[in-house]
Scaffold this motif. Structure first.
Motif, PDB file in Angstrom:
ATOM      1  N   ARG A  22      44.117  48.334  31.635  1.00 43.04           N
ATOM      2  CA  ARG A  22      42.673  48.050  31.596  1.00 43.04           C
ATOM      3  C   ARG A  22      42.320  46.881  32.528  1.00 43.04           C
ATOM      4  NH1 ARG A  22      41.152  46.222  26.730  1.00 43.04           N
ATOM      5  NH2 ARG A  22      43.135  46.367  25.649  1.00 43.04           N
ATOM      6  N   LEU A  23      43.207  45.912  32.596  1.00 42.98           N
ATOM      7  CA  LEU A  23      42.966  44.779  33.502  1.00 42.98           C
ATOM      8  C   LEU A  23      43.001  45.247  34.952  1.00 42.98           C
ATOM      9  CD1 LEU A  23      42.492  41.704  33.604  1.00 42.98           C
ATOM     10  CD2 LEU A  23      44.976  41.410  33.723  1.00 42.98           C
ATOM     11  N   GLY A  24      43.855  46.212  35.229  1.00 44.38           N
ATOM     12  CA  GLY A  24      43.907  46.765  36.579  1.00 44.38           C
ATOM     13  C   GLY A  24      42.683  47.599  36.899  1.00 44.38           C
ATOM     14  N   ASP A  25      42.207  48.362  35.911  1.00 43.96           N
ATOM     15  CA  ASP A  25      41.084  49.280  36.151  1.00 43.96           C
ATOM     16  C   ASP A  25      39.751  48.537  36.283  1.00 43.96           C
ATOM     17  OD1 ASP A  25      42.821  51.359  36.033  1.00 43.96           O
ATOM     18  OD2 ASP A  25      42.331  51.947  33.969  1.00 43.96           O
ATOM     19  N   ARG A  68      53.042  42.803  37.110  1.00 42.59           N
ATOM     20  CA  ARG A  68      52.272  43.983  36.714  1.00 42.59           C
ATOM     21  C   ARG A  68      51.260  44.400  37.780  1.00 42.59           C
ATOM     22  NH1 ARG A  68      56.034  44.890  33.899  1.00 42.59           N
ATOM     23  NH2 ARG A  68      56.106  44.645  31.643  1.00 42.59           N
ATOM     24  N   GLU A  69      51.211  43.615  38.868  1.00 44.67           N
ATOM     25  CA  GLU A  69      50.370  43.960  40.029  1.00 44.67           C
ATOM     26  C   GLU A  69      48.917  44.178  39.643  1.00 44.67           C
ATOM     27  OE1 GLU A  69      52.303  47.025  42.298  1.00 44.67           O
ATOM     28  OE2 GLU A  69      53.923  45.670  42.888  1.00 44.67           O
ATOM     29  N   VAL A  70      48.355  43.168  39.003  1.00 46.12           N
ATOM     30  CA  VAL A  70      46.931  43.179  38.649  1.00 46.12           C
ATOM     31  C   VAL A  70      46.236  42.018  39.359  1.00 46.12           C
ATOM     32  CG1 VAL A  70      47.279  44.293  36.401  1.00 46.12           C
ATOM     33  CG2 VAL A  70      47.352  41.785  36.581  1.00 46.12           C
ATOM     34  N   LEU A  71      44.903  42.038  39.356  1.00 50.80           N
ATOM     35  CA  LEU A  71      44.077  40.973  39.912  1.00 50.80           C
ATOM     36  C   LEU A  71      44.398  40.697  41.383  1.00 50.80           C
ATOM     37  CD1 LEU A  71      44.245  38.584  36.805  1.00 50.80           C
ATOM     38  CD2 LEU A  71      42.403  40.178  37.402  1.00 50.80           C
ATOM     39  N   GLY A  72      44.777  41.753  42.081  1.00 49.79           N
ATOM     40  CA  GLY A  72      45.064  41.627  43.508  1.00 49.79           C
ATOM     41  C   GLY A  72      46.382  40.964  43.830  1.00 49.79           C
ATOM     42  N   LEU A  73      47.233  40.855  42.832  1.00 53.25           N
ATOM     43  CA  LEU A  73      48.506  40.151  43.039  1.00 53.25           C
ATOM     44  C   LEU A  73      49.682  41.121  43.082  1.00 53.25           C
ATOM     45  CD1 LEU A  73      47.852  37.362  40.395  1.00 53.25           C
ATOM     46  CD2 LEU A  73      48.051  36.963  42.871  1.00 53.25           C
ATOM     47  N   ASP A  74      50.649  40.773  43.896  1.00 54.49           N
ATOM     48  CA  ASP A  74      51.989  41.339  43.792  1.00 54.49           C
ATOM     49  C   ASP A  74      52.928  40.168  44.074  1.00 54.49           C
ATOM     50  OD1 ASP A  74      51.880  40.963  46.513  1.00 54.49           O
ATOM     51  OD2 ASP A  74      51.740  43.091  47.004  1.00 54.49           O
TER      52      ASP A  74
END
Lengths: 91, 275
Positions: A22-25, A68-74
Motif C-alpha cells: 500500500r505504501l508503494g501504491d 522494500r523499494e518504496v518511497l522512491g528508494l532502493d
C-alpha cells in the motif's frame, strides 16, 4: 517531535508485506494512519532519508524502506542519500 | 554445579553464510572453522549467548536494555534475510530463570521474555558452524542509543557467570558473543553502493591488541561511549563481547585464537576458561 511514527512506518514496511504494498501504491494515503509531523511526512514522501536521519529516525529501520523499494528508494539511492548526512556520534 | 568452560566472539553479518561458501579460503571461512573446532573439543552441553537485536525483536514501544529469554525454545530469523535459514532452537528455561533471578538480585534491572523470536544475530554463526546447541538467549540493546556503559556490560556478564556457576546441575556451558567491533550499517559512513562501512580501523586493531594481551581492564577503560560511536553505529556490539568475558571469569587471560576481519570490521576469538 518524537520521530517515533517515522520509525514505526519503516518497521511496518519491512515486516508487513500488505502495508509495504500500500505504501508503494499510494504513499500519501498509506501514511495517513500515522501521527506524523508535516516535516516528517514530507521527508518520507520525498524518500529523504538524510533528513529523516537528522530528525532522529533510526537508520537500521530507514534502510528497510530501501529493502522494500518504496518511497522512491532502493539500496543504491539509499546509499547515495544517507551518505550526505552528518553522523550522529551518540551512544 | 554448572561451569563455564569457554567463550567465543563471532560475527553475525547476515550475508556471511553466502560469503563463507563463495570464499572457503577466506578469513571468515577459516576462522569460523577454527572456532567450531575449538567448540567441538570443549563439548559444551549448553550455550549462553549474548546477542544484539537490530530493532526486530524489540522496538521503541518497549525497549529493554537487557532481555533474557526464559523459553522452552525460540525461533528466527524475524528480519527476512534469505541467506539465514529459519530454525527453532531448544533452550533451557530453568537455567534462564536462574540467571534472571541471580542477575536481578545482583542489582541488574533486566527484562524477560517468555515468548521469543530473534533476528539473524545468533542464528548466523550457529548456521555457519553447523551447530544446534541448547541456547539460553540474552539480548542486549547495543544498537539503539543510549546504550549501557562498557563497564556495566562486563559487570552484567560477571553476574551471569556467577549465576551459571551457582546452578545446581552438572552442565558445561559455553558463553558466546555475536557481533562486530567496528561497523557502520545503513548510516552515513557506509561505503558507496554497500549497506555497510568499517570506520575506526584503529579501534579494531586496539581491541584485538588488548584482548590478545588479556588486558580486559584497559579495554573497559578505553571503550567509552564516544570511542565506540566513532567506530560506527554498530560498534556497540563490542559490549556483547565484554559481557561474555565477564561471564567467562575474573581473569580470562589471552585467547586461544583471535583474528580481526578489517573489511567488515569484526573479529573472531576463542577463550578457554582458566587458561
Amino acid at each position: 517531535m518524537s520521530v517515533y511514527a517515522v520509525n514505526l512506518v519503516a518497521r511496518r514496511t519491512l515486516r508487513d508485506p500488505d502495508f509495504a504494498r500500500r505504501l508503494g501504491d499510494d504513499p500519501a494515503l498509506a501514511l495517513e494512519q500515522f501521527d506524523l509531523e508535516e516535516e516528517e511526512r514530507d521527508a518520507l514522501l520525498a524518500g529523504d532519508v538524510a533528513a529523516l536521519y537528522a530528525m532522529g529516525a533510526h537508520e537500521y529501520l530507514l534502510m528497510g524502506l530501501a529493502r522494500r523499494e518504496v518511497l522512491g528508494l532502493d539500496l543504491p539511492t539509499y546509499s547515495d542519500r544517507i551518505r550526505t548526512a552528518e553522523p550522529r556520534l551518540d551512544y | 554445579m554448572a561451569r563455564v568452560i569457554g567463550g567465543c566472539s563471532v560475527p553475525h553479518n547476515p550475508f556471511l553464510p553466502v560469503k563463507v561458501k563463495e570464499d572457503p579460503e577466506g578469513v571468515d571461512a577459516r576462522c569460523f572453522a577454527a572456532v567450531a573446532e575449538a567448540i567441538g573439543e570443549l563439548e559444551p552441553d549448553l550455550v549462553v549467548a549474548f546477542s544484539p537485536d537490530h530493532l526486530n525483536t524489540i522496538f521503541f514501544d518497549n525497549l529493554p536494555t537487557i532481555l533474557v529469554g526464559i523459553v522452552d525454545e525460540f525461533s528466527g530469523p524475524n528480519d527476512d534475510y534469505p541467506p539465514v535459514e529459519p530454525r527453532t532452537l531448544v533452550s533451557d528455561p530453568d537455567l534462564a530463570r536462574h540467571v534472571f533471578h541471580h542477575a536481578l538480585r545482583s542489582d541488574f534491572d533486566l527484562s524477560r521474555s517468555e515468548s521469543l523470536q530473534v533476528d539473524h544475530s545468533v542464528l548466523v554463526p550457529l548456521q555457519i558452524m553447523d551447530l544446534s546447541p541448547v541456547v539460553v538467549p540474552i539480548i542486549l540493546n547495543v544498537l539503539a542509543p543510549p546504550v549501557m556503559n562498557a563497564t556495566r556490560a562486563h559487570a552484567f556478564g560477571r553476574a551471569v557467570g556467577e549465576a551459571i556457576r551457582s546452578y545446581d546441575r552438572d552442565l558445561a556451558v559455553l558463553v558466546l558473543a555475536d557481533g562486530g567491533v567496528i561497523q557502520e550499517v545503513a548510516g552515513p559512513r557506509i561505503r558507496p553502493g554497500r549497506p555497510d562501512g568499517a570506520p575506526g580501523q584503529d579501534w579494531l586493531a586496539r581491541v584485538v591488541e588488548l584482548l590478545g594481551d588479556g588486558d580486559v581492564g584497559t579495554l573497559l577503560a578505553e571503550a567509552t561511549p564516544r570511542r565506540i560511536a566513532e567506530a560506527g553505529n554498530a560498534a556497540g556490539e563490542l559490549l556483547t563481547v565484554l559481557a561474555m568475558l565477564g561471564a567467562l571469569g575474573p581473569a580470562p587471560g589471552a585467547p586461544r585464537l583471535i583474528e580481526p576481519e578489517p573489511e567488515t570490521g569484526h573479529m573472531f576469538a576463542f577463550w578457554e576458561a582458566g587458561r
